[in-house]
Design a protein around this motif. Structure first.
Motif, PDB file in Angstrom:
ATOM      1  N   LEU B  70       9.553  -3.431  -0.096  1.00 52.53           N
ATOM      2  CA  LEU B  70       8.426  -3.577   0.833  1.00 52.53           C
ATOM      3  C   LEU B  70       8.792  -4.562   1.947  1.00 52.53           C
ATOM      4  O   LEU B  70       8.600  -4.255   3.134  1.00 52.53           O
ATOM      5  CB  LEU B  70       7.190  -4.080   0.073  1.00 52.53           C
ATOM      6  N   LEU B 103       1.256  -3.372   6.434  1.00 54.32           N
ATOM      7  CA  LEU B 103       0.196  -3.857   5.538  1.00 54.32           C
ATOM      8  C   LEU B 103      -1.090  -3.034   5.631  1.00 54.32           C
ATOM      9  O   LEU B 103      -1.719  -2.754   4.599  1.00 54.32           O
ATOM     10  CB  LEU B 103      -0.069  -5.349   5.767  1.00 54.32           C
ATOM     11  N   VAL B 106      -0.646  -0.171   3.380  1.00 54.80           N
ATOM     12  CA  VAL B 106      -0.753  -0.573   1.966  1.00 54.80           C
ATOM     13  C   VAL B 106      -2.224  -0.764   1.598  1.00 54.80           C
ATOM     14  O   VAL B 106      -2.701  -0.278   0.565  1.00 54.80           O
ATOM     15  CB  VAL B 106       0.033  -1.883   1.714  1.00 54.80           C
ATOM     16  N   TYR B 110      -4.346   1.450  -1.154  1.00 50.03           N
ATOM     17  CA  TYR B 110      -5.011   0.853  -2.319  1.00 50.03           C
ATOM     18  C   TYR B 110      -6.527   1.079  -2.268  1.00 50.03           C
ATOM     19  O   TYR B 110      -7.143   1.467  -3.258  1.00 50.03           O
ATOM     20  CB  TYR B 110      -4.712  -0.651  -2.403  1.00 50.03           C
ATOM     21  N   MET B 137       1.197   1.240  -4.300  1.00 46.08           N
ATOM     22  CA  MET B 137       2.310   0.626  -3.585  1.00 46.08           C
ATOM     23  C   MET B 137       3.376   1.670  -3.234  1.00 46.08           C
ATOM     24  O   MET B 137       4.000   1.609  -2.175  1.00 46.08           O
ATOM     25  CB  MET B 137       2.935  -0.471  -4.464  1.00 46.08           C
ATOM     26  N   PRO B 140       2.610   3.973   0.286  1.00 43.55           N
ATOM     27  CA  PRO B 140       3.027   3.474   1.606  1.00 43.55           C
ATOM     28  C   PRO B 140       4.541   3.455   1.786  1.00 43.55           C
ATOM     29  O   PRO B 140       5.037   3.712   2.875  1.00 43.55           O
ATOM     30  CB  PRO B 140       2.487   2.041   1.642  1.00 43.55           C
ATOM     31  N   LEU B 141       5.240   3.168   0.711  1.00 45.01           N
ATOM     32  CA  LEU B 141       6.695   3.016   0.848  1.00 45.01           C
ATOM     33  C   LEU B 141       7.410   4.343   1.102  1.00 45.01           C
ATOM     34  O   LEU B 141       8.560   4.347   1.529  1.00 45.01           O
ATOM     35  CB  LEU B 141       7.278   2.328  -0.388  1.00 45.01           C
TER      36      LEU B 141
END
Lengths: 452, 405
Positions: B70, B103, B106, B110, B137, B140-141
Motif C-alpha cells: 500500500l 486513501l 481505500v 471499506y 484492502m 483498492p490495491l
C-alpha cells in the motif's frame, strides 16, 4: 527389537501446575459417586439400588438395559445416600457415603500361575459381574465393549501425552504383577498379544511384561493417544472392532483376578495453575473432589475439570472424579472481556499459530497459564491445513467434520470416522481459529452412525 | 477502560432480545467485539482451553502484510505522475500525492463493502465476519489509481453481495471476493480499468513520447526482443528487470512492486497465515511456463512475415514473468486466500502451480487480456474443489483398499 514410530504432527500444551511426583495425604472424601454419563453410549441406565441401601465395593448399582450383562458397581462400600436425577429423570449420579473400613464383594481369586488356565468365558463372567468390564472400550465409537464381540486386536497406550497428565511410571509403580495378569486376561479375548504403545524412557512399569507386543512412539501429543497407536500399527477398517484399555484398567483387571476383589483405588494427579500444591493423591474411582481443593486453591473463579484440559468434563466444587479419569485439573475461568484482546501482542497466551502479536512460539518451553476463554467467536471454516497438522493420522479432519455436519454417512465412513473418537481430534478443537466445537461435532457423527 | 466497558454493558440490553434496537444486534456486536474480546467460555465437555488466535487476528495479519504494498503503491502513484508529466517532486511529495489519490479509494472500498456486510448481517441475522477486513484492502490495491470512486463502491458492494453473501458469507464463497470486484469492473466498465489508465496526471499534461503502457502491454506488442522494447521506455530508469522488481512501473496501485509483495509473503509465511506452498508453486508455475514458451519458440523469428504476434513474448526470459504485472501480488495475497484456494496440502502445490502456468498462458497467448493473474486465480478458484476432491478421494481409496469387507 521393538519398532519406533516417529510422529511429526501434534502439539504439546505446556501448562503450569504439573503435579509433583509425590503422593500427598489428605482426608479421604466421604462421598463417592457412580455417574452413568461417564460411560459414553450408555442408552438405558437402570439403577439397581435404592437410597438407604448399603453396598460393598463391587456391588452392582447400575446396568444398561441395552447391554445387560455388564454391571457397573460401587467403587467403595457404604450407604447409597442419593440418586441424583437431571432433566427427564436422567440418572446423573449415584452417591455413596463411604464406610471407614471397606467391605468388598468376593470374586474368585487366582494365583499368578493360574491365570493362564482361566478360560475366556470365566474371565468374561468375572469382569462383567465385578464392574471392571467398563474399563474395556470398543472402537469404533469409543463405547463400553460388548462382551459378545471378539476384538481384532486389543490396544493399550502405556503413556499419556495430554497436558498435565499423570505419569504411569509413577502412578502404577509396584503394580507390575497386576499389569501382567491384566494383559494375560485381555489376551484371551483377542487370542493374541495385546498391542502396547510406549514412549522411550517412560516405560518402566511395562518393561519385561509378557503377552504384549510393544511399539514405541516418539513425538508430541497426541503421540500417547491410543487412537494414534491403532492408526499407525493396525488401523481400524469398516466392520472391524478393536478394544482399548488404559493401563489403570489393565492393572484393575489384574487385581480382580489375583485378589478377587473390585479394587477401585487409584493414584490421581491433582494439577493445574490454580492448585496451590499440585501433587498426587491415593483415592478411589468416583471420589468427591472437595477434599483435594480444600485450602488448596489460588483463587475462586476457576473451572474444575475431571480429566485433562483437552477432553475432560467440568465438575462442580462438590463434583466427582470420572470413572476413567486419573487426573483432576483446575484452571482459571476466562469469563471476562479483554480490551483489544484480539489485537494486543502477547507472550502470555499460548498459541500453536504465529499470527501477528502471538509470540508464544518464541519460548515453547515456558509453562503457560491458560483460562477457559474461547479467545474469539465461532465462525465458518476459514483457515485450511491447521487441523491436519494436529492429527498424526492419514485423514482429513476438516473434510470429516464437514461430512458430519452434512450428515453424509458414506463420506463419514470413507473419511475415517471409525478411527477416531473425541480425544483424537481434541487438539484440533484447541487450535481451530473458527472455534468449532469439534469434539461435539465428532460425537454427533459417531452417534449418527451408531444409532441410525 | 472499566468506564468504557460499563457503558457498553449499560447500552447492551437495548440491542439484545426484546430490546428497542434488537435488529441492530450484530452491528453492535461487531463494534463491541472489536473493542473487547468477548467473555465467551469453552463448553463443559471437550477442550477447556483454546489457542489465542481468532479470525480477527488472522485477518489483521494479512492486512499488515499488505501495508508495504500500500505504501509503495502510494509513492509509485507520485512517481508515475512525475515520470509522465516531467515534474520532479521529493519523496514526501510523491507519497502525499499518492495518499491523496489512494486513501479515498481505500476508504470507499471499506465503507461500501462493510456497509453491505452490515446490511446483510441485519437482514440475515448473522454475525459480521472479519473476511472483509482483508477484502477491503485488496480491492483498492488491484485497481488503477484513476478509477472513479463510485465504481469502487459499486464493485465492493457487488463483491460482498454476489461474490460472498450469495454463497453464505465468509468461508462459503467460491471465488476470491476482491477479484470478483475487479472482474466486475473489468467487464462492466472496461475502459476505466484497462488501456492507458494507470497513471494519475492531475492537471498536468503528458510529456512527449510518454505512452503510459505497462510492461505487459509492451511485451504483448513488442516486435523482436521484448527486453529491448522495455529498455527503450521512459519510465524504466535502470535495468528493466530491476525496475520491474522494485515496482517503478505503471500498474494497479499495490501490485507493481515484486519486492513489496515478497515482504508481504515473508510476513504471511512466517506467521503461518499464507501457504508457502501456493506462493512458491505459483512463481514456479509461471517460471516453468515461461521456459516452456521459450523452448516452444526456439527457432521462430518474430519478425518473419506471418509470424504469430506473440512470438516475441514467448521468447522473453521467464524471469520477467515473475516481476511484471500483478503475478507476485496475485500469487502472494490472492491465491493464498484460504477459503477459495485448495484446502489440502498436496492440492495447494497443484493449485498454485496451475495459477502460475495459466497466468503466463493468458498473458502471452490471449490477445484480449494483457494480464492473466486475475483470470488464472478465478479459474483455479473454481477448480480448487475438484483438485481437493481427487486428493481426498485418494485418501478414501487408501482406506477402502485396506478394508476386508
Amino acid at each position: 527389537m521393538s519398532k519406533t514410530i516417529k510422529l511429526k504432527r501434534g502439539f504439546d500444551i505446556n501448562l503450569a501446575g504439573k503435579a509433583d511426583k509425590k503422593i500427598a495425604s489428605c482426608p479421604q472424601p466421604e462421598v463417592f459417586a457412580v455417574k452413568p454419563l461417564d460411560f459414553v453410549g450408555m442408552q438405558r441406565p437402570k439403577v439397581t439400588v435404592k437410597v438407604g441401601e448399603t453396598v460393598k465395593a463391587g456391588t452392582p448399582v447400575l446396568f444398561d438395559k441395552k447391554l445387560e450383562t455388564v454391571m457397573y458397581t460401587a467403587p467403595v462400600s457404604g450407604e447409597v445416600v442419593e440418586i441424583k436425577r437431571g432433566l427427564k429423570r436422567r440418572v446423573e449420579e449415584i452417591k455413596i457415603l463411604a464406610d471407614k473400613e471397606f467391605a468388598y464383594e468376593e470374586f474368585k481369586a487366582y494365583g499368578a500361575g493360574d491365570i493362564a488356565g482361566i478360560s475366556r468365558e470365566e474371565a468374561q463372567e468375572q469382569l462383567t459381574k465385578s464392574g471392571v468390564w467398563p474399563q474395556i472400550i470398543q472402537r469404533p465409537y469409543g463405547i463400553v465393549a460388548n462382551p459378545a464381540d471378539t476384538p481384532r486386536d486389543i490396544f493399550v497406550s502405556g503413556f499419556d501425552s495430554a497436558p498435565l497428565a499423570a505419569d504411569y511410571d509413577f502412578t502404577l509403580e509396584g503394580e507390575e504383577k497386576y499389569l501382567q495378569a491384566g494383559f494375560d486376561i485381555l489376551a484371551k479375548f483377542s487370542g493374541k498379544a495385546v498391542k502396547l504403545g510406549l514412549k522411550s524412557g517412560n516405560d518402566k512399569v511395562f518393561k519385561g511384561l509378557n503377552n504384549v507386543e510393544a511399539t514405541y512412539f516418539d513425538g508430541v501429543h497426541p503421540a500417547g493417544n491410543v487412537g494414534t497407536h491403532i492408526h499407525k500399527v493396525a488401523p481400524i477398517n469398516k466392520g472391524e472392532v478393536v478394544w482399548t484399555v488404559n493401563p489403570y484398567g489393565v492393572a484393575q483387571i489384574g487385581k480382580l483376578f489375583i485378589e478377587g476383589k473390585y479394587d477401585a483405588s487409584k493414584v490421581i494427579a491433582v494439577a493445574g495453575s490454580e492448585i496451590k500444591a499440585p501433587q498426587h493423591y491415593k483415592t478411589f474411582s468416583g471420589a468427591c473432589i472437595n477434599k483435594f481443593i480444600e485450602n488448596n486453591m489460588e483463587q475462586t473463579n476457576v473451572r474444575y475439570i475431571s480429566g485433562n484440559v483437552l477432553t475432560g468434563t467440568r465438575v462442580e466444587d462438590k463434583g466427582f472424579l470420572g470413572y476413567y479419569d486419573s487426573l483432576f485439573t483446575v484452571i482459571p475461568e476466562g469469563n471476562e472481556h479483554e480490551l483489544f484482546g484480539w489485537a494486543l501482542p502477547t507472550t502470555s497466551k499460548l498459541s500453536f499459530q504465529r499470527a501477528l502479536g502471538l509470540f508464544s512460539w518464541i519460548n515453547r518451553n515456558k509453562e503457560y497459564t491458560l483460562n477457559t476463554n474461547t479467545r474469539g467467536e465461532a465462525r465458518a471454516f476459514v483457515q485450511s491445513g491447521v487441523l491436519e497438522k494436529m492429527v498424526p493420522m492419514d485423514l482429513y479432519p476438516t473434510y470429516l467434520l464437514k461430512s458430519i455436519l452434512a450428515q453424509d454417512f458414506e463420506n463419514m465412513e470413507a473419511l475415517g470416522i471409525y478411527e477416531v473418537i473425541e480425544e483424537d481430534l481434541a487438539l484440533c478443537e484447541f487450535v481451530d481459529v473458527s472455534k468449532h466445537k469439534i469434539q461435539a461435532i465428532l460425537r454427533q457423527g459417531l452417534d449418527l452412525l451408531q444409532y441410525s | 477502560m472499566k468506564f468504557l466497558r460499563d457503558n457498553i454493558d449499560k447500552i447492551k440490553p437495548l440491542f439484545e432480545k426484546d430490546g428497542k434496537l434488537e435488529k441492530f444486534y450484530y452491528p453492535f456486536e461487531a463494534l463491541e467485539t472489536f473493542l473487547f474480546a468477548p467473555d465467551h467460555t469453552t463448553p463443559n465437555k471437550g477442550a477447556h482451553i483454546r489457542d489465542a488466535i481468532d479470525l480477527k487476528r488472522l485477518m489483521s495479519t494479512v492486512i499488515v502484510a499488505m501495508i508495504p504494498c500500500l505504501i509503495f503503491g502510494m509513492w509509485n502513484v507520485g512517481l508515475q505522475h512525475d515520470l509522465a508529466t516531467g515534474e520532479t517532486t521529493d519523496f514526501i511529495g510523491r507519497l502525499g500525492m499518492g495518499a491523496f489519490k489512494v486513501l479515498p479509494i481505500v476508504i470507499v472500498a471499506y465503507a461500501a463493502g462493510l456497509g453491505a456486510e452490515f446490511v446483510f448481517s441485519i437482514i440475515r441475522k448473522h454475525p459480521i465476519n472479519e473476511g472483509y477486513l482483508v477484502t477491503g484492502m485488496l480491492i483498492p490495491l488491484v485497481l488503477p489509481v484513476d478509477i472513479p470512486l463510485w465504481q469502487v463502491a459499486l464493485a465492493s458492494i457487488f463483491a460482498v453481495v454476489i461474490g460472498k453473501e450469495a454463497f453464505g458469507g465468509t468461508g462459503m464463497n467460491i471465488l476470491n471476493v476482491a477479484l470478483t470486484a475487479r472482474a466486475f469492473l473489468y467487464f462492466a466498465y472496461p475502459t476505466d480499468i484497462s488501456g492507458e489508465v494507470w497513471t494519475y496526471f492531475g492537471d498536468a499534461d503528458a510529456i512527449a513520447g510518454y505512452t503510459g503502457a505497462t510492461p505487459l502491454a509492451i511485451a504483448a506488442g513488442a516486435k523482436g526482443s521484448v527486453v529491448e522494447a522495455f529498455s527503450q521506455l521512459s519510465y524504466l530508469k535502470g535495468a528493466p528487470l530491476f525496475d520491474m522488481f522494485m515496482g517503478y512501473i505503471p500498474g494497479s496501485i499495490g501490485e507493481t512492486s515484486t519486492l513489496m509483495c515478497l515482504i508481504g509473503a515473508a510476513v504471511l509465511i512466517l506467521t503461518g497465515t499464507g501457504s508457502w506452498k501456493i506462493i512458491f508453486s505459483g512463481f514456479a508455475g509461471a517460471y516453468i511456463m515461461g521456459m516452456v514458451f521459450n523452448m516452444a519458440s526456439t527457432g521462430m523469428d518474430p519478425n518473419a512475415e506471418g509470424a504469430a504476434t506473440f512470438v516475441s513474448f514467448m521468447q522473453m526470459a521467464p524471469v520477467y514473468h515473475l516481476v511484471m504485472g500483478g503475478l507476485a501480488f496475485g500469487v502472494v495475497f490472492m491465491a493464498t486466500d484460504p477459503v477459495t484456494a485448495s484446502h489440502t496440502e498436496k492440492g495447494k502445490w497443484i493449485y498454485g502451480f496451475l495459477i502460475g502456468v495459466l497466468t503466463v498462458i493468458i498473458r502471452v497467448v490471449n490477445p484480449a487480456y494483457p494480464e492473466g493473474i486475475m483470470l488464472a486465480i478465478l479459474i483455479m478458484n473454481v477448480f480448487a474443489p475438484l483438485i481437493d476432491h481427487y486428493i481426498v478421494q485418494a485418501n478414501k481409496n487408501r482406506r477402502l483398499r485396506r478394508a476386508t469387507v
